[in-house]
Design an enzyme around this catalytic site. Structure first.
Site, PDB file in Angstrom:
ATOM      1  N   GLN A 111       0.861  -1.189   0.000  1.00 54.41           N
ATOM      2  CA  GLN A 111       0.000   0.000   0.000  1.00 54.41           C
ATOM      3  C   GLN A 111       0.894   1.235   0.000  1.00 54.41           C
ATOM      4  OE1 GLN A 111      -2.107   0.215   3.651  1.00 54.41           O
ATOM      5  NE2 GLN A 111      -3.446   1.880   3.050  1.00 54.41           N
ATOM      6  N   SER A 114       1.112   6.626   2.523  1.00 55.14           N
ATOM      7  CA  SER A 114       1.748   7.642   3.368  1.00 55.14           C
ATOM      8  C   SER A 114       2.969   8.257   2.702  1.00 55.14           C
ATOM      9  CB  SER A 114       2.190   7.021   4.689  1.00 55.14           C
ATOM     10  OG  SER A 114       1.105   6.409   5.317  1.00 55.14           O
ATOM     11  N   GLU A 229      -8.917  -1.930   6.171  1.00 54.14           N
ATOM     12  CA  GLU A 229      -7.561  -2.118   6.682  1.00 54.14           C
ATOM     13  C   GLU A 229      -7.503  -2.991   7.919  1.00 54.14           C
ATOM     14  OE1 GLU A 229      -3.572   0.518   6.475  1.00 54.14           O
ATOM     15  OE2 GLU A 229      -5.405   1.602   6.799  1.00 54.14           O
ATOM     16  N   GLU A 383      -5.356  10.292  17.746  1.00 52.65           N
ATOM     17  CA  GLU A 383      -5.966  11.627  17.641  1.00 52.65           C
ATOM     18  C   GLU A 383      -6.954  11.655  16.473  1.00 52.65           C
ATOM     19  OE1 GLU A 383      -2.718  11.062  18.036  1.00 52.65           O
ATOM     20  OE2 GLU A 383      -2.471  11.823  20.071  1.00 52.65           O
TER      21      GLU A 383
END
Ligand code: FAD
Length: 414
Positions: A111, A114, A229, A383
């Site tokens: 994947q 990022s 995921e 977060e």
């Protein structure tokens, strides 16, 4: 599905296994038969290697595979993400090119989402793909890409329109990892493993039609990938090949040794709650009321989260859409891992810092301490889960945004 229909499915799968399962053929041959028969992923559509059966029947069908001693389709790690994303958004040509080989395990995937400047903010990706009239040319960098070092193909999100708002200028591609324009550099983690990589693209090439979904609609395709995921295997898993004789088992073991290598430390990253009570008893920490209190807190959190996961699984089996359990479960998993890490520290004291053979449980405790932080990052940070719960579950006001308008003009990391 009625009971009568269910028993006819059971009879059919039993009969098919009796006629076809042969542990002495090659793994790829066996999985090819599985993919062509529809029994690898019976809940997929008939046109695409499935039988259109309800997801709720998968455990029953899997039981028959286990009873026959049969191995299932290749279906773990980034392969699952590739399969579900291609199945939902891929063109027929892409489905034909990739789905069968995913199920047989012939191709490995990674994947490529990022980037150094965009992790949580995936829509801020700056890796670019430009169409030169014949094919797509990719330049840029990705990071934290699990399994990229042995992947054949990558699921790539890249920017294709710099003047559109950031979520509307991304395209989702299949990228051939084995080409000169792709350089994969492994990253060594603080727990000693090297599961991730940095991936650099220098004029890497993608055929014109290897787009999943449509140009500039990559964000919604990426949402499909992310939604899957945290789901485990995608279809029939069958038996574990451990300790069994036969060519299929041997080849499945060899495949798992490579495919599962990046995930060897994942049990430790979850905190190894299973070790806590026995460790407390064998070290004598069990008699300390403060330690027992922290253990009780941990086990309570773990039990409650397990019930929530079972409720989510039950809802999924009867076809209900995913509720808030995804983000709540992800956040709870981080809290459990952190609490487990604290409890292991209380139990083992300074010995917890000894790694390898010198440390408790041959270094497993030390590995837990340095692996747990990954739980609150991978698959969306704590977060970000709190933001999702606040905004989408509780309906709280959204965070103020400063990233609207054309992407080109949005301030971002260099
Ligand atoms: C085990 C593991 C496996 C991974 N595998 C892959 C993979 O295969 N492919 C891939 O592409 N990536 C992978 N990743 C990367 C992962 O998706 C990112 O690390 C993650 O999305 C966080 O991004 P980041 O590291 O850039 O942190 P950042 O986004 O830079 O965040 C830094 C800090 O800022 C906080 N923060 C950021 N935005 C907000 C906000 N809006 N509100 C409040 N706080 C905020 C974060 O919570 C965090 O604490 C993996 C990561 C791990 C740990």
């Amino acid at each position: 599905m009625s009971e009568a229909n269910e028993s006819s499915v059971v009879a059919e799968v039993r009969d098919w296994l009796a006629r076809n399962w042969n542990p002495n053929e090659s793994l790829i041959e066996w999985r090819g038969k599985l993919a062509d028969s529809g029994w690898a992923v019976p809940h997929w559509p008939r046109d695409w290697h499935g039988r259109g059966l309800p997801v709720a029947l998968l455990p029953t069908i899997n039981e028959k595979f286990v009873a026959a001693g049969a191995v299932g389709a290749a279906g773990t790690g980034p392969r699952v993400l590739a399969a579900v994303t291609i199945l939902e958004h891929g063109s027929d040509a892409i489905k034909r090119r990739f789905l069968r080989r995913i199920l047989t395990g012939e191709d490995g995937w990674c994947q490529l989402f990022s980037e150094p400047g965009s992790g949580s903010d995936l829509a801020g990706a700056t890796t670019r793909a430009d169409f030169d009239g014949k094919e797509w040319i990719v330049n840029g960098q990705k990071v934290w890409n699990t399994s990229a070092h042995h992947a054949d193909f990558g699921l790539l999100v890249a920017r294709t329109d710099w003047d559109a708002p950031k979520h509307q200028g991304l395209t989702y591609f299949v990228l051939d990892m084995r080409q000169p324009g792709v350089e994969v550099r492994p990253l060594k983690q603080m727990n000693g493993h090297a599961s991730f990589n940095q991936v650099f693209f220098t004029d890497a090439k993608i055929p014109a039609d290897w787009v999943i979904g449509t140009k500039n609609n990559g964000w919604s395709v990426a949402m499909t990938t992310l939604a899957h995921e945290r789901r485990p295997a995608m279809g029939i898993a069958g038996v574990s090949s451990e300790g069994r004789d036969g060519r299929v088992y041997e080849e499945a073991r060899a495949e798992a040794a490579i495919a599962n290598e990046p995930y060897r430390w994942y049990p430790q990253r979850a905190g190894r709650v299973d070790l806590v009570v026995s460790r407390a008893k064998e070290t004598g920490a069990w008699s300390d009321p403060l330690v027992r209190q922290e253990i009780a807190k941990l086990l309570t959190m773990a039990r409650a989260t397990n019930w929530m996961a079972r409720r989510a699984a039950a809802a999924q089996r009867i076809g209900r859409p995913q509720g808030p359990e995804g983000s709540l479960g992800k956040l709870a998993g981080s809290n459990i891992a952190r609490q487990a890490s604290l409890v292991h520290t209380l139990i083992s004291g300074a010995d917890a810092m000894l790694s390898g053979k010198d440390g408790p449980l041959d270094g497993i405790i030390a590995e837990i301490l340095v692996s747990v932080p990954a739980t609150s990052i991978a698959g969306g940070t704590d977060e970000i889960q709190r933001n999702i719960i606040g905004e989408r579950v509780l309906g709280l006001p959204k965070e103020p945004r400063s990233d609207t308008g054309p992407f080109r003009g949005i301030p971002r990391n260099a």
